[in-house]
Design a protein around this motif. Structure first.
Motif, PDB file in Angstrom:
ATOM      1  N   LEU A 119      -6.099  -0.650   7.761  1.00 40.61           N
ATOM      2  CA  LEU A 119      -4.839   0.027   8.014  1.00 40.61           C
ATOM      3  C   LEU A 119      -4.912   1.445   7.462  1.00 40.61           C
ATOM      4  CD1 LEU A 119      -2.402  -2.861   7.011  1.00 40.61           C
ATOM      5  CD2 LEU A 119      -2.716  -1.959   9.325  1.00 40.61           C
ATOM      6  N   PRO A 120      -4.136   2.386   8.016  1.00 42.73           N
ATOM      7  CA  PRO A 120      -4.131   3.761   7.497  1.00 42.73           C
ATOM      8  C   PRO A 120      -3.695   3.790   6.032  1.00 42.73           C
ATOM      9  CG  PRO A 120      -3.010   3.623   9.622  1.00 42.73           C
ATOM     10  CD  PRO A 120      -3.221   2.221   9.165  1.00 42.73           C
ATOM     11  N   ASP A 121      -4.194   4.761   5.283  1.00 44.34           N
ATOM     12  CA  ASP A 121      -3.808   4.881   3.872  1.00 44.34           C
ATOM     13  C   ASP A 121      -2.320   5.181   3.730  1.00 44.34           C
ATOM     14  OD1 ASP A 121      -6.403   4.427   3.043  1.00 44.34           O
ATOM     15  OD2 ASP A 121      -6.939   6.557   3.091  1.00 44.34           O
ATOM     16  N   LEU A 122      -1.825   6.101   4.541  1.00 46.38           N
ATOM     17  CA  LEU A 122      -0.405   6.457   4.506  1.00 46.38           C
ATOM     18  C   LEU A 122       0.251   5.836   5.730  1.00 46.38           C
ATOM     19  CD1 LEU A 122       1.843   7.974   3.065  1.00 46.38           C
ATOM     20  CD2 LEU A 122       1.253  10.005   4.411  1.00 46.38           C
ATOM     21  N   ARG A 123       1.099   4.816   5.496  1.00 41.33           N
ATOM     22  CA  ARG A 123       1.659   4.038   6.600  1.00 41.33           C
ATOM     23  C   ARG A 123       3.011   3.453   6.205  1.00 41.33           C
ATOM     24  NH1 ARG A 123      -2.134   0.969   3.890  1.00 41.33           N
ATOM     25  NH2 ARG A 123      -1.409  -1.095   3.192  1.00 41.33           N
ATOM     26  N   GLU A 175       0.770   4.521  11.258  1.00 40.03           N
ATOM     27  CA  GLU A 175       0.342   5.650  10.431  1.00 40.03           C
ATOM     28  C   GLU A 175       1.421   6.722  10.327  1.00 40.03           C
ATOM     29  OE1 GLU A 175      -3.186   9.077  10.326  1.00 40.03           O
ATOM     30  OE2 GLU A 175      -3.154   7.550  11.898  1.00 40.03           O
ATOM     31  N   LEU A 176       1.503   7.335   9.147  1.00 40.51           N
ATOM     32  CA  LEU A 176       2.396   8.465   8.907  1.00 40.51           C
ATOM     33  C   LEU A 176       1.552   9.728   8.805  1.00 40.51           C
ATOM     34  CD1 LEU A 176       4.740   6.935   6.183  1.00 40.51           C
ATOM     35  CD2 LEU A 176       5.286   7.318   8.589  1.00 40.51           C
ATOM     36  N   ARG A 177       1.900  10.724   9.580  1.00 43.77           N
ATOM     37  CA  ARG A 177       1.186  11.999   9.535  1.00 43.77           C
ATOM     38  C   ARG A 177       2.171  13.103   9.196  1.00 43.77           C
ATOM     39  NH1 ARG A 177      -2.776  13.147  14.382  1.00 43.77           N
ATOM     40  NH2 ARG A 177      -3.794  11.401  13.288  1.00 43.77           N
ATOM     41  N   GLU A 178       1.817  13.902   8.179  1.00 42.44           N
ATOM     42  CA  GLU A 178       2.718  14.976   7.751  1.00 42.44           C
ATOM     43  C   GLU A 178       3.057  15.897   8.925  1.00 42.44           C
ATOM     44  OE1 GLU A 178       1.966  16.849   3.864  1.00 42.44           O
ATOM     45  OE2 GLU A 178       0.244  15.498   3.779  1.00 42.44           O
TER      46      GLU A 178
END
Length: 323
Positions: free
Chosen positions: A109-113, A177-180
Protein backbone atom coordinates in the motif's frame (compact mmCIF):
# COMPACT_ATOMS: atom_id res chain seq x y z
CA UNK A 1 -16.73 -28.67 -1.40
CA UNK A 2 -20.38 -29.60 -1.66
CA UNK A 3 -21.93 -31.44 -4.57
CA UNK A 4 -24.03 -28.34 -5.32
CA UNK A 5 -20.88 -26.63 -6.59
CA UNK A 6 -21.26 -28.76 -9.69
CA UNK A 7 -24.25 -26.56 -10.48
CA UNK A 8 -22.22 -23.37 -10.30
CA UNK A 9 -22.99 -20.99 -13.10
CA UNK A 10 -19.79 -19.19 -14.07
CA UNK A 11 -20.02 -15.53 -15.01
CA UNK A 12 -16.99 -13.64 -16.26
CA UNK A 13 -17.07 -9.88 -16.03
CA UNK A 14 -14.30 -8.35 -18.10
CA UNK A 15 -13.84 -4.65 -17.44
CA UNK A 16 -12.21 -2.30 -20.00
CA UNK A 17 -8.43 -2.47 -20.28
CA UNK A 18 -8.12 0.33 -17.74
CA UNK A 19 -9.76 -1.78 -15.00
CA UNK A 20 -8.88 -4.97 -13.17
CA UNK A 21 -10.55 -8.24 -14.14
CA UNK A 22 -13.29 -9.66 -11.94
CA UNK A 23 -14.00 -13.40 -12.20
CA UNK A 24 -17.26 -13.99 -10.34
CA UNK A 25 -18.93 -17.37 -9.90
CA UNK A 26 -21.95 -18.40 -7.85
CA UNK A 27 -24.19 -21.34 -6.96
CA UNK A 28 -27.15 -21.77 -9.27
CA UNK A 29 -29.33 -21.71 -6.12
CA UNK A 30 -28.36 -18.14 -5.20
CA UNK A 31 -31.17 -15.67 -6.08
CA UNK A 32 -30.38 -13.30 -8.94
CA UNK A 33 -31.00 -10.17 -6.81
CA UNK A 34 -28.38 -11.37 -4.30
CA UNK A 35 -25.90 -12.07 -7.11
CA UNK A 36 -26.41 -8.62 -8.64
CA UNK A 37 -26.10 -6.86 -5.27
CA UNK A 38 -22.84 -8.65 -4.43
CA UNK A 39 -21.47 -7.93 -7.90
CA UNK A 40 -22.21 -4.20 -7.58
CA UNK A 41 -20.58 -4.09 -4.14
CA UNK A 42 -17.42 -5.75 -5.50
CA UNK A 43 -17.25 -3.37 -8.46
CA UNK A 44 -17.81 -0.27 -6.35
CA UNK A 45 -15.74 -0.97 -3.26
CA UNK A 46 -12.92 -3.23 -4.42
CA UNK A 47 -12.32 -3.59 -8.17
CA UNK A 48 -11.63 0.14 -8.63
CA UNK A 49 -8.80 -0.10 -6.10
CA UNK A 50 -7.02 -2.97 -7.83
CA UNK A 51 -4.14 -2.82 -10.25
CA UNK A 52 -5.30 -2.91 -13.87
CA UNK A 53 -3.34 -6.11 -14.54
CA UNK A 54 -4.72 -7.94 -11.51
CA UNK A 55 -7.52 -10.50 -11.34
CA UNK A 56 -10.00 -10.72 -8.49
CA UNK A 57 -11.66 -14.11 -8.03
CA UNK A 58 -15.00 -14.18 -6.18
CA UNK A 59 -17.11 -17.25 -5.35
CA UNK A 60 -20.58 -16.91 -3.81
CA UNK A 61 -22.14 -20.09 -2.40
CA UNK A 62 -24.82 -21.19 0.05
CA UNK A 63 -23.67 -23.29 3.01
CA UNK A 64 -25.42 -26.03 4.98
CA UNK A 65 -27.00 -23.44 7.30
CA UNK A 66 -28.61 -21.64 4.38
CA UNK A 67 -26.31 -18.62 4.66
CA UNK A 68 -24.42 -17.06 1.78
CA UNK A 69 -20.61 -17.15 1.90
CA UNK A 70 -18.40 -15.02 -0.34
CA UNK A 71 -14.79 -16.10 -0.88
CA UNK A 72 -12.33 -13.64 -2.42
CA UNK A 73 -8.77 -14.13 -3.64
CA UNK A 74 -6.38 -11.64 -5.20
CA UNK A 75 -2.60 -11.77 -5.68
CA UNK A 76 -2.23 -14.58 -3.16
CA UNK A 77 -4.48 -12.94 -0.55
CA UNK A 78 -7.64 -14.63 0.72
CA UNK A 79 -10.77 -13.15 2.30
CA UNK A 80 -14.10 -14.74 3.31
CA UNK A 81 -17.41 -13.06 4.19
CA UNK A 82 -20.60 -14.49 5.57
CA UNK A 83 -23.58 -12.43 4.41
CA UNK A 84 -25.95 -11.99 7.35
CA UNK A 85 -29.19 -10.11 7.94
CA UNK A 86 -31.83 -9.12 5.42
CA UNK A 87 -30.96 -9.81 1.77
CA UNK A 88 -31.96 -6.25 0.82
CA UNK A 89 -29.04 -4.94 2.88
CA UNK A 90 -26.31 -7.26 1.55
CA UNK A 91 -24.97 -4.79 -1.01
CA UNK A 92 -24.58 -1.85 1.37
CA UNK A 93 -23.13 -3.92 4.22
CA UNK A 94 -20.69 -5.70 1.93
CA UNK A 95 -19.47 -2.46 0.33
CA UNK A 96 -18.88 -0.99 3.80
CA UNK A 97 -17.01 -4.10 4.96
CA UNK A 98 -14.85 -4.24 1.83
CA UNK A 99 -13.78 -0.65 2.38
CA UNK A 100 -11.97 -1.74 5.54
CA UNK A 101 -11.30 -5.46 5.26
CA UNK A 102 -10.48 -5.43 1.55
CA UNK A 103 -7.08 -3.94 2.41
CA UNK A 104 -5.92 -7.39 3.48
CA UNK A 105 -5.92 -8.45 -0.19
CA UNK A 106 -3.25 -5.91 -1.14
CA UNK A 107 0.39 -6.98 -1.10
CA UNK A 108 1.57 -3.38 -0.68
CA UNK A 109 0.00 0.00 0.00
CA UNK A 110 1.18 3.61 -0.51
CA UNK A 111 3.05 5.16 2.43
CA UNK A 112 0.70 8.14 2.55
CA UNK A 113 -2.87 6.87 2.22
CA UNK A 114 -6.37 6.90 3.66
CA UNK A 115 -6.24 4.69 6.74
CA UNK A 116 -9.61 5.23 8.45
CA UNK A 117 -13.14 6.45 7.82
CA UNK A 118 -15.57 7.91 10.35
CA UNK A 119 -18.63 8.58 8.18
CA UNK A 120 -18.02 12.34 8.08
CA UNK A 121 -14.34 12.26 7.21
CA UNK A 122 -11.16 10.27 6.74
CA UNK A 123 -7.93 9.73 8.60
CA UNK A 124 -4.33 9.32 7.43
CA UNK A 125 -1.40 8.22 9.58
CA UNK A 126 1.77 10.27 9.15
CA UNK A 127 5.24 9.91 10.60
CA UNK A 128 6.06 13.60 10.76
CA UNK A 129 4.38 16.94 11.40
CA UNK A 130 5.05 18.51 8.00
CA UNK A 131 1.35 18.96 7.32
CA UNK A 132 -1.00 21.58 8.75
CA UNK A 133 -4.67 22.47 8.71
CA UNK A 134 -5.75 23.68 5.29
CA UNK A 135 -3.31 21.49 3.34
CA UNK A 136 -4.96 19.68 0.44
CA UNK A 137 -4.39 16.28 -1.14
CA UNK A 138 -5.47 14.61 -4.35
CA UNK A 139 -6.74 11.06 -3.74
CA UNK A 140 -5.58 8.49 -6.31
CA UNK A 141 -6.66 4.93 -7.03
CA UNK A 142 -4.33 2.02 -7.84
CA UNK A 143 -3.96 3.26 -11.42
CA UNK A 144 -3.17 6.82 -10.26
CA UNK A 145 -6.49 8.18 -11.49
CA UNK A 146 -7.79 11.15 -9.52
CA UNK A 147 -10.76 10.19 -7.36
CA UNK A 148 -11.24 13.30 -5.27
CA UNK A 149 -9.78 16.14 -3.23
CA UNK A 150 -9.53 16.27 0.57
CA UNK A 151 -8.43 18.99 2.98
CA UNK A 152 -6.76 18.66 6.39
CA UNK A 153 -9.40 19.77 8.89
CA UNK A 154 -7.25 18.89 11.91
CA UNK A 155 -3.66 17.75 12.41
CA UNK A 156 -3.37 15.59 15.55
CA UNK A 157 0.43 15.69 15.88
CA UNK A 158 0.68 13.65 19.08
CA UNK A 159 -1.30 10.77 17.54
CA UNK A 160 0.39 11.18 14.16
CA UNK A 161 -2.96 11.41 12.36
CA UNK A 162 -4.42 13.85 9.83
CA UNK A 163 -8.19 14.29 9.90
CA UNK A 164 -9.44 14.91 6.36
CA UNK A 165 -12.67 16.27 4.88
CA UNK A 166 -13.66 15.62 1.27
CA UNK A 167 -14.12 18.70 -0.94
CA UNK A 168 -15.06 17.01 -4.22
CA UNK A 169 -14.87 13.83 -6.25
CA UNK A 170 -16.05 10.23 -6.26
CA UNK A 171 -16.52 7.82 -3.33
CA UNK A 172 -13.16 7.27 -1.60
CA UNK A 173 -11.90 4.02 -0.10
CA UNK A 174 -9.26 3.10 2.43
CA UNK A 175 -5.81 2.40 1.04
CA UNK A 176 -6.08 5.02 -1.69
CA UNK A 177 -2.96 7.14 -2.13
CA UNK A 178 -2.75 10.76 -0.98
CA UNK A 179 -0.67 13.11 -3.11
CA UNK A 180 0.14 16.64 -1.97
CA UNK A 181 -1.86 19.09 -4.00
CA UNK A 182 -0.65 22.46 -2.73
CA UNK A 183 -2.87 24.72 -0.67
CA UNK A 184 -2.45 28.06 -2.43
CA UNK A 185 -4.57 28.77 -5.47
CA UNK A 186 -5.48 31.31 -8.12
CA UNK A 187 -9.06 31.40 -9.34
CA UNK A 188 -10.78 33.23 -12.16
CA UNK A 189 -14.47 33.77 -11.49
CA UNK A 190 -17.38 35.21 -13.42
CA UNK A 191 -20.60 36.21 -11.67
CA UNK A 192 -23.91 37.90 -12.31
CA UNK A 193 -25.87 39.80 -9.67
CA UNK A 194 -29.63 40.23 -9.50
CA UNK A 195 -29.42 43.21 -11.90
CA UNK A 196 -27.51 41.00 -14.39
CA UNK A 197 -24.36 43.13 -14.05
CA UNK A 198 -21.30 40.96 -14.88
CA UNK A 199 -18.34 40.81 -12.49
CA UNK A 200 -14.93 39.32 -13.29
CA UNK A 201 -12.45 38.54 -10.48
CA UNK A 202 -8.93 37.11 -10.31
CA UNK A 203 -8.28 35.95 -6.73
CA UNK A 204 -5.22 34.50 -5.03
CA UNK A 205 -6.09 32.45 -1.93
CA UNK A 206 -3.64 31.75 0.87
CA UNK A 207 -4.99 29.33 3.53
CA UNK A 208 -4.35 30.16 7.16
CA UNK A 209 -3.02 27.38 9.45
CA UNK A 210 -6.49 27.12 10.95
CA UNK A 211 -9.12 25.29 8.92
CA UNK A 212 -11.32 26.46 7.18
CA UNK A 213 -10.00 30.04 6.91
CA UNK A 214 -7.99 31.68 4.11
CA UNK A 215 -6.78 35.14 3.11
CA UNK A 216 -7.81 36.49 -0.30
CA UNK A 217 -6.03 39.01 -2.53
CA UNK A 218 -7.65 39.96 -5.80
CA UNK A 219 -8.29 42.31 -8.67
CA UNK A 220 -11.53 42.66 -10.56
CA UNK A 221 -13.92 44.62 -12.69
CA UNK A 222 -17.65 45.30 -12.39
CA UNK A 223 -19.50 45.87 -15.65
CA UNK A 224 -17.59 48.42 -17.70
CA UNK A 225 -17.22 51.11 -15.07
CA UNK A 226 -15.36 49.83 -11.99
CA UNK A 227 -11.84 48.41 -11.63
CA UNK A 228 -10.63 47.48 -8.16
CA UNK A 229 -8.26 45.60 -5.92
CA UNK A 230 -9.43 43.68 -2.85
CA UNK A 231 -8.25 41.91 0.28
CA UNK A 232 -10.27 39.83 2.68
CA UNK A 233 -10.89 36.75 4.79
CA UNK A 234 -12.88 33.70 3.74
CA UNK A 235 -14.00 30.36 5.15
CA UNK A 236 -14.88 27.19 3.22
CA UNK A 237 -16.54 24.48 5.29
CA UNK A 238 -17.12 21.14 3.48
CA UNK A 239 -20.66 19.90 4.01
CA UNK A 240 -19.26 16.37 4.32
CA UNK A 241 -17.67 17.50 7.59
CA UNK A 242 -21.18 18.02 8.98
CA UNK A 243 -23.04 15.18 7.28
CA UNK A 244 -21.84 12.13 5.31
CA UNK A 245 -18.99 11.87 2.82
CA UNK A 246 -20.76 8.89 1.23
CA UNK A 247 -23.61 11.06 -0.05
CA UNK A 248 -22.81 11.95 -3.71
CA UNK A 249 -24.28 15.44 -3.38
CA UNK A 250 -22.93 16.30 0.06
CA UNK A 251 -19.30 15.38 -0.61
CA UNK A 252 -18.97 18.11 -3.28
CA UNK A 253 -20.86 20.87 -1.47
CA UNK A 254 -19.46 23.47 0.93
CA UNK A 255 -20.66 26.46 2.88
CA UNK A 256 -18.66 29.57 1.97
CA UNK A 257 -18.38 32.89 3.75
CA UNK A 258 -16.21 35.92 3.02
CA UNK A 259 -15.56 39.51 4.06
CA UNK A 260 -13.81 41.74 1.51
CA UNK A 261 -12.48 45.30 1.48
CA UNK A 262 -11.96 46.86 -1.95
CA UNK A 263 -10.66 50.06 -3.45
CA UNK A 264 -10.62 51.12 -7.09
CA UNK A 265 -11.63 53.57 -9.77
CA UNK A 266 -15.13 54.19 -11.12
CA UNK A 267 -14.97 55.50 -14.69
CA UNK A 268 -18.62 56.59 -14.68
CA UNK A 269 -17.95 59.26 -12.04
CA UNK A 270 -14.20 59.46 -12.65
CA UNK A 271 -13.39 59.04 -8.96
CA UNK A 272 -11.82 56.58 -6.59
CA UNK A 273 -14.27 54.46 -4.63
CA UNK A 274 -14.14 52.21 -1.56
CA UNK A 275 -16.22 49.14 -0.90
CA UNK A 276 -16.90 46.67 1.91
CA UNK A 277 -18.91 43.46 1.46
CA UNK A 278 -19.80 40.27 3.26
CA UNK A 279 -21.49 37.21 1.81
CA UNK A 280 -22.64 33.67 2.53
CA UNK A 281 -23.07 31.02 -0.13
CA UNK A 282 -23.30 27.38 -1.12
CA UNK A 283 -20.66 26.04 -3.56
CA UNK A 284 -20.62 22.86 -5.64
CA UNK A 285 -17.08 21.80 -6.60
CA UNK A 286 -15.92 19.67 -9.54
CA UNK A 287 -12.19 19.48 -8.77
CA UNK A 288 -11.02 22.63 -10.63
CA UNK A 289 -14.44 24.08 -11.51
CA UNK A 290 -17.00 25.35 -9.04
CA UNK A 291 -20.49 26.84 -9.09
CA UNK A 292 -21.95 28.89 -6.27
CA UNK A 293 -25.02 30.81 -5.23
CA UNK A 294 -24.49 33.46 -2.58
CA UNK A 295 -26.17 36.40 -0.89
CA UNK A 296 -24.68 39.27 1.09
CA UNK A 297 -24.53 42.93 1.96
CA UNK A 298 -22.39 45.57 0.26
CA UNK A 299 -21.58 49.26 0.80
CA UNK A 300 -19.67 51.34 -1.77
CA UNK A 301 -18.86 55.05 -1.65
CA UNK A 302 -16.63 57.68 -3.22
CA UNK A 303 -15.14 60.71 -1.48
CA UNK A 304 -18.28 62.67 -2.30
CA UNK A 305 -21.25 60.30 -2.28
CA UNK A 306 -22.71 56.92 -1.31
CA UNK A 307 -22.68 54.82 -4.49
CA UNK A 308 -24.29 51.60 -3.34
CA UNK A 309 -25.78 50.09 -0.22
CA UNK A 310 -27.89 46.99 0.42
CA UNK A 311 -28.34 43.28 -0.09
CA UNK A 312 -27.25 41.39 -3.20
CA UNK A 313 -27.67 37.93 -4.72
CA UNK A 314 -25.23 36.47 -7.22
CA UNK A 315 -24.48 33.33 -9.20
CA UNK A 316 -20.81 32.52 -9.79
CA UNK A 317 -18.76 30.05 -11.78
CA UNK A 318 -15.00 29.81 -11.24
CA UNK A 319 -11.96 27.91 -12.44
CA UNK A 320 -9.23 27.37 -9.84
CA UNK A 321 -5.57 26.60 -10.48
CA UNK A 322 -3.67 25.11 -7.55
CA UNK A 323 -0.12 26.34 -6.93
Amino acid sequence: MRLALSLIFLVLILFPLSSAQLVFSHDATVPQEVVEGVQRALEEALVERLDEEGELSAVLEKDEMGEYVLSLSYAGGQLTYRLLGEASGYEKRLATALNHDGLSLFASLPDLRLTSFSGRGYGAKVENSLYAEGDRFTVLDAREREQGVVVVSEAAEEEGVLLLSQLSGKPLFLGMELRERGNKSVSLSFSLNKDMVPVLDLIHSWPLPMHPYAVHFGIGATGSSRIYGSVGLSAKLPLSQLSSAQNPLVRSLSFDASVLLSSGYDTSIQEMFYQASGELGLTYSLTDWSFSLSAGNRVAASNRALLEQGLFLKLTTAYTYTL
